[in-house]
Design an enzyme around this catalytic site. Structure first.
Site, PDB file in Angstrom:
ATOM      1  N   PHE A  12      -0.971   3.638  -2.877  1.00 19.71           N
ATOM      2  CA  PHE A  12       0.018   4.594  -2.812  1.00 19.71           C
ATOM      3  C   PHE A  12       1.444   3.899  -2.698  1.00 19.71           C
ATOM      4  CE2 PHE A  12      -3.282   6.670  -0.361  1.00 19.71           C
ATOM      5  CZ  PHE A  12      -3.119   8.000  -0.543  1.00 19.71           C
ATOM      6  N   ASP A  13       2.272   4.497  -3.752  1.00 19.08           N
ATOM      7  CA  ASP A  13       3.676   4.383  -3.424  1.00 19.08           C
ATOM      8  C   ASP A  13       4.134   4.673  -1.927  1.00 19.08           C
ATOM      9  OD1 ASP A  13       6.659   3.968  -4.064  1.00 19.08           O
ATOM     10  OD2 ASP A  13       6.398   6.236  -4.213  1.00 19.08           O
TER      11      ASP A  13
END
Length: 230
Positions: A12-13
């Protein structure tokens, strides 16, 4: 449509994907600009921020706190004022108060039941520690720009993550809101990608524009979590 059960790890960003960074940025820069007699709308502020941030992240590595200080300095240079020391630190100091999107925490809890969860974020270790408390989920790996000594969209950040995850590429799915910072590079490395298009209605984000075709587009993490149960 990709099948989520083929993956073992979700990367995930953080900011813009899990944490509402646009509102965090605007809550600082809008009153700052007004204090210096400059009235910019949200789109103008976010567009200028995106340009300044990207410019500062391309060169020799500096910590993200300094990137944000220099962003404020550049706003002052462009609009004719000299920021105070408190103003220079205002963006970085505000990160501790940036909150997750309403669907983030519950979606992460659901996804944690099935996948390794990994962060790949353009941030300093100590700044992410503030956000980690808000996210309320233990991540299996956390890769920051400080550790990589580079900023996405650099390939370096993703390669470091892939090395630490130690799974075949086909078992890793990258989830991000920024096409510029994340989706283009992740796809170039052979990762499957999910674009979390949270800004579809607003039409503006704090990232530079970029175009590519993700493997899946969702409007929020709640939708992704629901798909994982199918």
């Amino acid at each position: 449509m990709i099948k989520l059960n083929q993956y073992k790890a979700l990367t995930f960003d953080c900011y813009g994907t899990l944490i509402d960074w646009e509102n965090g940025i605007l809550r600082v820069l809008k009153p700052l600009m007004l204090a210096h007699k400059t009235n910019l709308d949200d789109e103008q502020i976010l567009n200028i921020f995106a340009e300044f941030e990207a410019e500062l992240e391309i060169g020799e590595y500096i910590k993200y706190r300094e990137v944000l200080q220099r962003v404020v300095q550049k706003f002052g240079g462009q609009f004719g004022f000299e920021p105070t020391a408190d103003e220079l630190n205002s963006l970085a100091n505000s990160i501790q108060d940036w909150l997750p999107f309403p669907d983030t925490v519950e979606a992460l809890r659901i996804l944690k039941q099935k996948f390794k969860l990994v962060i790949i974020s353009n941030v300093d270790d100590d700044l992410f520690a503030f956000s980690a408390k808000h996210l309320e989920v233990e991540f299996d790996e956390i890769i920051t720009a400080e550790q990589a000594k580079s900023y996405k969209p650099s390939f370096n950040n993703f390669r470091l993550a892939i090395e630490r995850i130690d799974l075949p590429l086909e078992q890793i799915l990258h989830v991000a809101a920024s096409v510029y910072h994340d989706i283009v590079t992740a796809k170039s490395l052979g990762l499957s990608t999910v674009w979390v298009n949270r800004r579809a209605e607003q039409g503006v984000s704090a990232s530079l524009p970029a175009v590519t075709q993700p493997d899946l587009e969702v409007c929020d993490l709640k939708t992704l979590a629901a798909l994982s149960s199918q």
